[in-house]
Design a protein around this motif. Structure first.
Motif, mmCIF file in Angstrom:
data_model
loop_
_atom_site.group_PDB
_atom_site.id
_atom_site.type_symbol
_atom_site.label_atom_id
_atom_site.label_comp_id
_atom_site.label_asym_id
_atom_site.label_seq_id
_atom_site.Cartn_x
_atom_site.Cartn_y
_atom_site.Cartn_z
ATOM 1 N N SER A 1 84.349 44.894 37.043
ATOM 2 C CA SER A 1 83.435 46.028 37.116
ATOM 3 C C SER A 1 82.343 45.803 38.162
ATOM 4 O O SER A 1 82.101 44.673 38.603
ATOM 5 C CB SER A 1 82.789 46.272 35.753
ATOM 6 O OG SER A 1 82.018 45.147 35.357
ATOM 7 N N THR B 1 76.625 42.008 36.357
ATOM 8 C CA THR B 1 77.913 42.304 35.749
ATOM 9 C C THR B 1 78.408 41.041 35.045
ATOM 10 O O THR B 1 77.831 39.956 35.219
ATOM 11 C CB THR B 1 78.929 42.705 36.822
ATOM 12 O OG1 THR B 1 79.108 41.577 37.718
ATOM 13 C CG2 THR B 1 78.455 43.907 37.613
ATOM 14 N N THR C 1 86.170 49.861 40.533
ATOM 15 C CA THR C 1 86.345 48.458 40.166
ATOM 16 C C THR C 1 86.876 47.680 41.365
ATOM 17 O O THR C 1 87.265 48.266 42.379
ATOM 18 C CB THR C 1 87.334 48.315 38.993
ATOM 19 O OG1 THR C 1 88.596 48.895 39.376
ATOM 20 C CG2 THR C 1 86.797 49.019 37.749
ATOM 21 N N ARG D 1 82.772 44.717 28.685
ATOM 22 C CA ARG D 1 82.181 45.903 29.332
ATOM 23 C C ARG D 1 80.683 45.932 29.029
ATOM 24 O O ARG D 1 80.204 46.735 28.207
ATOM 25 C CB ARG D 1 82.892 47.166 28.849
ATOM 26 C CG ARG D 1 84.366 47.222 29.255
ATOM 27 C CD ARG D 1 85.026 48.483 28.733
ATOM 28 N NE ARG D 1 84.415 49.671 29.299
ATOM 29 C CZ ARG D 1 84.864 50.322 30.365
ATOM 30 N NH1 ARG D 1 85.920 49.847 31.024
ATOM 31 N NH2 ARG D 1 84.267 51.418 30.804
ATOM 32 N N ARG E 1 77.277 51.747 35.221
ATOM 33 C CA ARG E 1 78.554 51.181 35.640
ATOM 34 C C ARG E 1 79.136 52.039 36.758
ATOM 35 O O ARG E 1 79.176 53.269 36.677
ATOM 36 C CB ARG E 1 79.524 51.138 34.459
ATOM 37 C CG ARG E 1 80.916 50.584 34.805
ATOM 38 C CD ARG E 1 81.865 50.743 33.637
ATOM 39 N NE ARG E 1 83.219 50.407 34.025
ATOM 40 C CZ ARG E 1 83.810 49.240 33.776
ATOM 41 N NH1 ARG E 1 83.158 48.311 33.118
ATOM 42 N NH2 ARG E 1 85.052 49.004 34.151
#
Length: 301
Positions: free
Chosen positions: A129, A182, A265, A203, A261
């Motif tokens: 992520s 992250t 990715t 996450r 977020r």
């Protein structure tokens, strides 16, 4: 069937890079792998561009066509390459010519083996992520693979960092700065600042104050589907924002930042032995006994 395009981006400051590129060129000449290899040397003074099977191109041309990009340098080279990307279907493989090599963890002597494994489908994709940051006052947007850092910009006194999670107040940090990382970035700057190690599949974000003026201020882990709003106040003219170690500019007191977020990715190419926890224990030397047992003075009674 379209030929795979494999791009190679190098750290032009690495003095030991030419031999590796020559070895790769020889391997391509000798084995004729089903791929089109292209390299951007960034005019490195340490690389001679007389390749036989590798075509020289700009990084923008490589980003346009590549299925896989190989970085030759270290973690920093891989981070800078990711931050330049406009396409997010590109797969990334990092070769470590530097120090730790935590995310760029392919050793130079395994490069051709890992390319062969990739072409034969013997690999897995480790999807990571990113953080998206938006500054409404200036309409500035950027994303980070490792972390976003708020820094007091050399000012001797602490700064004030007001944080909200969605609509709920979290903290009003009085500190030297703040790291928002992250899971991938949890083993970087945040770790050296006392933060936790987070598995890449989690996450979450890590919110980690730098030298807070209170012993009760500890790192906080939040779900990455929540939005983080930050307002920074300083008695100095400005403070700095960094993403993945690169300065994004100086900003005045009262600047609002909105973090969430990213929709994009990063797809890291890994071999089967490069699973996260095995790499973690190897790089951090867990389970190794550093004691000099010859100096022990225990005696049997």
């Amino acid at each position: 069937m379209l030929t795979k395009v494999i791009g190679i981006l190098v750290n032009p400051r690495k003095k030991n890079i030419d031999r590796l590129v020559r070895k790769l060129d020889d391997w391509i000449l000798g084995t004729a792998p089903p791929a089109d290899f292209r390299i951007c040397t960034y005019d490195s003074p340490y690389i001679k561009n007389n390749f036989r099977k590798i075509r020289t191109q700009s990084d923008s041309e490589i980003f346009k066509d590549a299925e896989l990009i190989i970085t030759l340098g270290g973690d920093g080279t891989l981070l800078r390459t990711i931050n330049k990307m406009k396409r997010f279907d590109i797969r990334m493989l990092g070769v470590n010519l530097g120090g730790l090599g935590f995310i760029a963890d392919t050793p130079p002597d395994k490069l051709t083996d890992h390319i062969q494994n990739y072409l034969e489908g013997r690999f897995f994709i480790d999807e990571r992520s990113q953080i998206s940051c938006y500054l409404p006052e200036t309409d500035k947007k950027f994303r980070a693979f490792n972390d976003i850092v708020i820094d007091k910009a050399g000012f001797a006194r602490v700064i004030q960092i007001e944080t909200h999670i969605d609509t709920e107040a979290l903290n009003n940090y009085i500190a030297d700065g703040l790291i928002v990382s992250t899971p991938t970035g949890s083993t970087g700057h945040s770790l050296s600042n006392g933060g936790p190690i987070v598995a890449p599949g989690a996450r979450v974000f890590v919110i980690n104050p730098i030298c807070p003026h209170s012993l009760t201020n500890r790192p906080v882990i939040i779900p990455d589907d929540m939005k983080l709003k930050i307002v920074v106040y300083t008695e100095a003219d400005s403070f700095n924002i960094y993403r993945d170690g690169t300065e994004q500019g100086s900003f005045p007191s009262g600047t609002l930042m909105e973090l969430k977020r990213s929709e994009h990715t990063v797809k890291l190419v890994k071999m089967e032995h490069q699973r996260f926890f095995s790499v973690l224990s190897k790089k951090l030397h867990w389970g190794e006994d550093f004691r000099n047992k010859n100096r022990w003075t225990y005696k049997k009674i």
